[in-house]
Design a protein around this motif. Structure first.
Motif, mmCIF file in Angstrom:
data_model
loop_
_atom_site.group_PDB
_atom_site.id
_atom_site.type_symbol
_atom_site.label_atom_id
_atom_site.label_comp_id
_atom_site.label_asym_id
_atom_site.label_seq_id
_atom_site.Cartn_x
_atom_site.Cartn_y
_atom_site.Cartn_z
ATOM 1 N N THR A 225 0.853 -1.186 0.000
ATOM 2 C CA THR A 225 0.000 0.000 0.000
ATOM 3 C C THR A 225 0.889 1.236 0.000
ATOM 4 O OG1 THR A 225 -1.823 -1.105 1.121
ATOM 5 C CG2 THR A 225 -1.734 1.287 1.303
ATOM 6 N N ASP A 226 0.735 2.072 -1.040
ATOM 7 C CA ASP A 226 1.601 3.240 -1.167
ATOM 8 C C ASP A 226 0.785 4.528 -1.157
ATOM 9 O OD1 ASP A 226 0.370 3.057 -3.617
ATOM 10 O OD2 ASP A 226 2.200 3.270 -4.797
ATOM 11 N N LEU A 227 1.459 5.623 -0.881
ATOM 12 C CA LEU A 227 0.862 6.965 -0.888
ATOM 13 C C LEU A 227 -0.390 7.028 -0.014
ATOM 14 C CD1 LEU A 227 1.254 7.691 -4.725
ATOM 15 C CD2 LEU A 227 2.863 8.217 -2.883
ATOM 16 N N ALA A 228 -0.326 6.347 1.107
ATOM 17 C CA ALA A 228 -1.487 6.245 1.983
ATOM 18 C C ALA A 228 -1.721 7.533 2.771
ATOM 19 C CB ALA A 228 -1.297 5.084 2.951
ATOM 20 N N PHE A 229 -2.978 7.734 3.149
ATOM 21 C CA PHE A 229 -3.419 8.780 4.083
ATOM 22 C C PHE A 229 -3.267 10.199 3.553
ATOM 23 C CE2 PHE A 229 -1.825 5.290 6.932
ATOM 24 C CZ PHE A 229 -3.075 4.832 7.318
ATOM 25 N N GLU A 230 -3.154 10.403 2.258
ATOM 26 C CA GLU A 230 -3.015 11.759 1.736
ATOM 27 C C GLU A 230 -4.255 12.591 2.085
ATOM 28 O OE1 GLU A 230 -1.571 14.045 -2.309
ATOM 29 O OE2 GLU A 230 -2.590 12.110 -2.518
ATOM 30 N N TYR A 231 -4.007 13.720 2.725
ATOM 31 C CA TYR A 231 -5.062 14.660 3.133
ATOM 32 C C TYR A 231 -6.136 13.995 4.002
ATOM 33 C CZ TYR A 231 -2.744 17.480 -0.383
ATOM 34 O OH TYR A 231 -1.792 18.152 -1.113
ATOM 35 N N SER A 232 -5.702 13.084 4.859
ATOM 36 C CA SER A 232 -6.616 12.428 5.793
ATOM 37 C C SER A 232 -6.279 12.816 7.229
ATOM 38 C CB SER A 232 -6.525 10.899 5.659
ATOM 39 O OG SER A 232 -7.084 10.455 4.446
ATOM 40 N N ARG A 233 -7.299 12.809 8.075
ATOM 41 C CA ARG A 233 -7.133 12.890 9.514
ATOM 42 C C ARG A 233 -7.200 11.460 10.038
ATOM 43 N NH1 ARG A 233 -9.991 17.480 8.016
ATOM 44 N NH2 ARG A 233 -9.030 19.439 8.769
ATOM 45 N N VAL A 234 -6.129 11.006 10.665
ATOM 46 C CA VAL A 234 -5.948 9.573 10.866
ATOM 47 C C VAL A 234 -5.537 9.246 12.296
ATOM 48 C CG1 VAL A 234 -3.577 9.770 9.991
ATOM 49 C CG2 VAL A 234 -4.683 7.537 10.013
ATOM 50 N N ASP A 235 -6.009 8.112 12.780
ATOM 51 C CA ASP A 235 -5.551 7.519 14.037
ATOM 52 C C ASP A 235 -5.349 6.037 13.746
ATOM 53 O OD1 ASP A 235 -5.121 6.429 16.526
ATOM 54 O OD2 ASP A 235 -6.808 7.428 17.493
ATOM 55 N N ALA A 236 -4.109 5.616 13.572
ATOM 56 C CA ALA A 236 -3.832 4.273 13.060
ATOM 57 C C ALA A 236 -2.853 3.526 13.935
ATOM 58 C CB ALA A 236 -3.294 4.348 11.638
ATOM 59 N N THR A 237 -3.179 2.264 14.216
ATOM 60 C CA THR A 237 -2.239 1.317 14.801
ATOM 61 C C THR A 237 -2.092 0.181 13.790
ATOM 62 O OG1 THR A 237 -2.918 1.881 17.046
ATOM 63 C CG2 THR A 237 -1.733 -0.193 16.737
ATOM 64 N N ILE A 238 -0.910 0.103 13.171
ATOM 65 C CA ILE A 238 -0.683 -0.791 12.042
ATOM 66 C C ILE A 238 0.343 -1.844 12.439
ATOM 67 C CG2 ILE A 238 0.099 -0.913 9.646
ATOM 68 C CD1 ILE A 238 -0.734 2.112 9.463
ATOM 69 N N LYS A 239 -0.010 -3.095 12.283
ATOM 70 C CA LYS A 239 0.867 -4.201 12.695
ATOM 71 C C LYS A 239 1.717 -4.689 11.521
ATOM 72 C CE LYS A 239 -0.932 -7.230 15.508
ATOM 73 N NZ LYS A 239 -1.876 -8.241 16.069
ATOM 74 N N SER A 240 2.296 -3.735 10.806
ATOM 75 C CA SER A 240 3.183 -4.051 9.685
ATOM 76 C C SER A 240 3.921 -2.774 9.310
ATOM 77 C CB SER A 240 2.368 -4.549 8.481
ATOM 78 O OG SER A 240 1.523 -3.520 7.984
ATOM 79 N N THR A 241 4.849 -2.901 8.383
ATOM 80 C CA THR A 241 5.414 -1.703 7.759
ATOM 81 C C THR A 241 4.443 -1.187 6.708
ATOM 82 O OG1 THR A 241 6.595 -3.038 6.135
ATOM 83 C CG2 THR A 241 7.767 -2.479 8.158
ATOM 84 N N VAL A 242 4.658 0.070 6.310
ATOM 85 C CA VAL A 242 3.843 0.694 5.272
ATOM 86 C C VAL A 242 4.777 1.148 4.166
ATOM 87 C CG1 VAL A 242 2.164 2.501 4.753
ATOM 88 C CG2 VAL A 242 2.241 1.496 7.054
#
Length: 282
Positions: A225-242
Motif C-alpha cells: 500500500t503506497d501513498l497512503a493517508f493523503e489529506y486524511s485525519r488519521v488515528d492508526a495502529t498498524i501491525k506491519s510496515t507501510v
C-alpha cells in the motif's frame, strides 16, 4: 392462508395484488411484474424468470428462491422482505427498499444490487458485481464476500464483520462505517469518507485511505500500500510496515515502520501528524 403448489404462471401481472398466499414449487415466466403490489406472501422453492417480480410488495418471506439472470430489476420499492437459502442471479435487484434480510444467499450477477436501500441484514452472502450497496444505510453484514468495484459507495451506518472484499474504490463517500476481521483488496480505498474504522483487517490498496476525515485503523496489517493517508485525519495502529505515506493532514500513525514518508505540501504542518515506530515486521 391460501396455498398454491406446482403451478406455472405466465402473462403480465399474473398475481397482481395477491394477498396472504403461500406459493411453493412454482414457476413464473413470460410475463412482467407477476407479484406487483402483493402483501403477506410466503415463497418456497419458486423460480422467477421474468422482469420485475416483486415491485411495491410488503411482508415477503422467501426460501429456496431462484431469480434467474433474466429476472432483472426484481425487487424495487418493496419493504419487509426476508430471503434465505437462495440464488439471486439477476442484476439490479433491490432498489429503494427497506427492512431486507438475506441469509445464505448467492448473488453471482450482482451489478447495481441494493441501491438506495435501508435497514439491511446480510448473513453469509456472496456477491459478484460492480456498484454493490450504493447509497444504502443501516447495514449489518456478517460472513460476506464481494468481488466487484465501487462497492458501498455513499453508504452510511454500516457494520461489516468477517468479510472478503475485492473492490476498487470501495467505501467511497461513506459515513459511519466499521469493518472488522476482514480482508480488503483494491485500489483507492475509502476516499472522501468520514468516521471509518478498520479493526483487525488485512488491507492491500494502491493509494488507499486518502481524503478521509477521522479514519481509524486498529491492529490492521497494510501490505503493498503506497501513498497512503493523503489529506486524511488519521488515528492508526498498524501491525506491519507501510510502503509509503503522503501528506496526511493530522493525527497519529503507529506502525512497524514507514519505508517512504512524503511531506512535500508546504501548506501543511508536518508536525500535526505524529509517527511512532513500534513492534516488529511480520
Amino acid at each position: 392462508m391460501e396455498t398454491i403448489n406446482q403451478q406455472v404462471f405466465t402473462g403480465e401481472r399474473a398475481l397482481f395484488k395477491a394477498r396472504n398466499i403461500s406459493i411453493s414449487q412454482s414457476v413464473f415466466e413470460a410475463g412482467e411484474s407477476p407479484l406487483k403490489e402483493s402483501k403477506d406472501i410466503k415463497l418456497n422453492h419458486d423460480i422467477f424468470r421474468w422482469k420485475y417480480p416483486l415491485w411495491y410488495a410488503q411482508n415477503i418471506e422467501a426460501s429456496n428462491l431462484t431469480l434467474t439472470e433474466s429476472a432483472r430489476s426484481g425487487i424495487w420499492y418493496t419493504h419487509t422482505i426476508s430471503i434465505k437459502d437462495s440464488i439471486i442471479a439477476a442484476p439490479k435487484t433491490f432498489r429503494r427498499s427497506s427492512q431486507i434480510t438475506l441469509d445464505n444467499v448467492q448473488i453471482p450477477h450482482g451489478l447495481e444490487t441494493l441501491w438506495h436501500c435501508k435497514d439491511i441484514v446480510l448473513n453469509n452472502v456472496n456477491a459478484v458485481g460492480d456498484y454493490f450497496a450504493m447509497n444504502s444505510e443501516n447495514m449489518t453484514v456478517h460472513n460476506f464476500s464481494i468481488n466487484g468495484n465501487y462497492s458501498f459507495d455513499g453508504a452510511k451506518n454500516v457494520h461489516i464483520k468477517d468479510a472478503q472484499i475485492i473492490s476498487k474504490d470501495a467505501f467511497w463517500n461513506c459515513e459511519d462505517v466499521i469493518v472488522e476481521d476482514s480482508t480488503i483488496i483494491g485500489e483507492y480505498l475509502g476516499w472522501n469518507s468520514k468516521n471509518i474504522t478498520f479493526k483487525n483487517c488485512f488491507i492491500e490498496s494502491e493509494q488507499g485511505l486518502c481524503y478521509m476525515d477521522n479514519v481509524k485503523l486498529i491492529d490492521c496489517v497494510i501490505t503493498h500500500t503506497d501513498l497512503a493517508f493523503e489529506y486524511s485525519r488519521v488515528d492508526a495502529t498498524i501491525k506491519s510496515t507501510v510502503d509509503s505515506v503522503k501528506n496526511p493532514l493530522s493525527g497519529i500513525i503507529r506502525s512497524y515502520g514507514i519505508d517512504t514518508l512524503i511531506t512535500d505540501d508546504e501548506t501543511l504542518n508536518p508536525n500535526d501528524t505524529e509517527y511512532i515506530t513500534q513492534g516488529e515486521t511480520i
